[in-house]
Design a protein around this motif. Structure first.
Motif, short mmCIF file in Angstrom:
data_model
loop_
_atom_site.label_atom_id
_atom_site.label_comp_id
_atom_site.label_asym_id
_atom_site.label_seq_id
_atom_site.Cartn_x
_atom_site.Cartn_y
_atom_site.Cartn_z
N TYR A 1 0.86 -1.17 0.00
CA TYR A 1 0.00 0.00 0.00
C TYR A 1 0.90 1.22 0.00
O TYR A 1 2.08 1.13 0.31
CB TYR A 1 -1.01 -0.02 1.15
N PHE A 2 0.36 2.38 -0.39
CA PHE A 2 1.19 3.53 -0.74
C PHE A 2 0.66 4.82 -0.14
O PHE A 2 -0.52 4.96 0.12
CB PHE A 2 1.21 3.71 -2.27
N ASP A 3 1.58 5.78 0.01
CA ASP A 3 1.23 7.19 0.18
C ASP A 3 2.06 7.96 -0.85
O ASP A 3 2.59 7.35 -1.78
CB ASP A 3 1.39 7.68 1.62
N GLU A 4 2.21 9.26 -0.69
CA GLU A 4 2.94 10.06 -1.67
C GLU A 4 4.44 9.75 -1.72
O GLU A 4 5.10 9.99 -2.73
CB GLU A 4 2.79 11.57 -1.40
N ASN A 5 4.99 9.25 -0.61
CA ASN A 5 6.44 9.10 -0.51
C ASN A 5 6.93 7.66 -0.38
O ASN A 5 8.08 7.39 -0.72
CB ASN A 5 6.95 9.88 0.71
N GLU B 1 6.11 3.17 -0.22
CA GLU B 1 5.24 2.00 -0.31
C GLU B 1 5.45 1.23 1.00
O GLU B 1 6.53 1.27 1.59
CB GLU B 1 5.53 1.15 -1.54
N TYR B 2 4.41 0.57 1.44
CA TYR B 2 4.41 -0.10 2.74
C TYR B 2 3.93 -1.54 2.57
O TYR B 2 3.22 -1.86 1.63
CB TYR B 2 3.42 0.59 3.70
N ARG C 1 8.64 -0.24 5.11
CA ARG C 1 8.39 0.75 4.07
C ARG C 1 9.65 0.90 3.25
O ARG C 1 10.75 0.52 3.66
CB ARG C 1 7.96 2.08 4.66
N ASN D 1 7.33 1.67 -9.02
CA ASN D 1 5.94 2.10 -9.27
C ASN D 1 5.31 1.21 -10.28
O ASN D 1 5.78 0.76 -11.19
CB ASN D 1 5.89 3.55 -9.77
#
Length: 79
Positions: free
Chosen positions: A13-17, A19-20, A71, A79
């Motif tokens: 799963y991801f945010d702007e900075n 991946e986790y 992370r 990506n």
């Protein structure tokens, strides 16, 4: 989620900075997780966690010490 040798790997799963992902360990492996520090890549590989390079063990969740949180920075290549 996927599993290998009873180690369960979440989907990414991801945010702007970053991946986790989280990794759920069986009890026999979870006993090997140090209580006093976050693990280096050599340490988590040494207890049997298998994932591509660049993942960082960045957080502990006290109530669930068998769950490792990882992370890595987002780059064009992952990506």
């Amino acid at each position: 989620m996927t599993s290998y040798k009873n180690v369960i790997y979440s989907d990414k799963y991801f945010d702007e900075n970053f991946e986790y992902r989280h990794v759920i360990l069986p009890k026999d492996i979870a006993k090997k997780v140090p209580k006093d520090h976050l693990m280096s890549e050599d340490e988590w590989r040494g207890i049997g966690v298998q994932q591509s390079k660049g993942w960082i063990h960045f957080m502990k969740h006290g109530p669930e010490p068998h769950v490792l949180l990882f992370r890595r920075p987002l780059t064009i290549s992952n990506n």
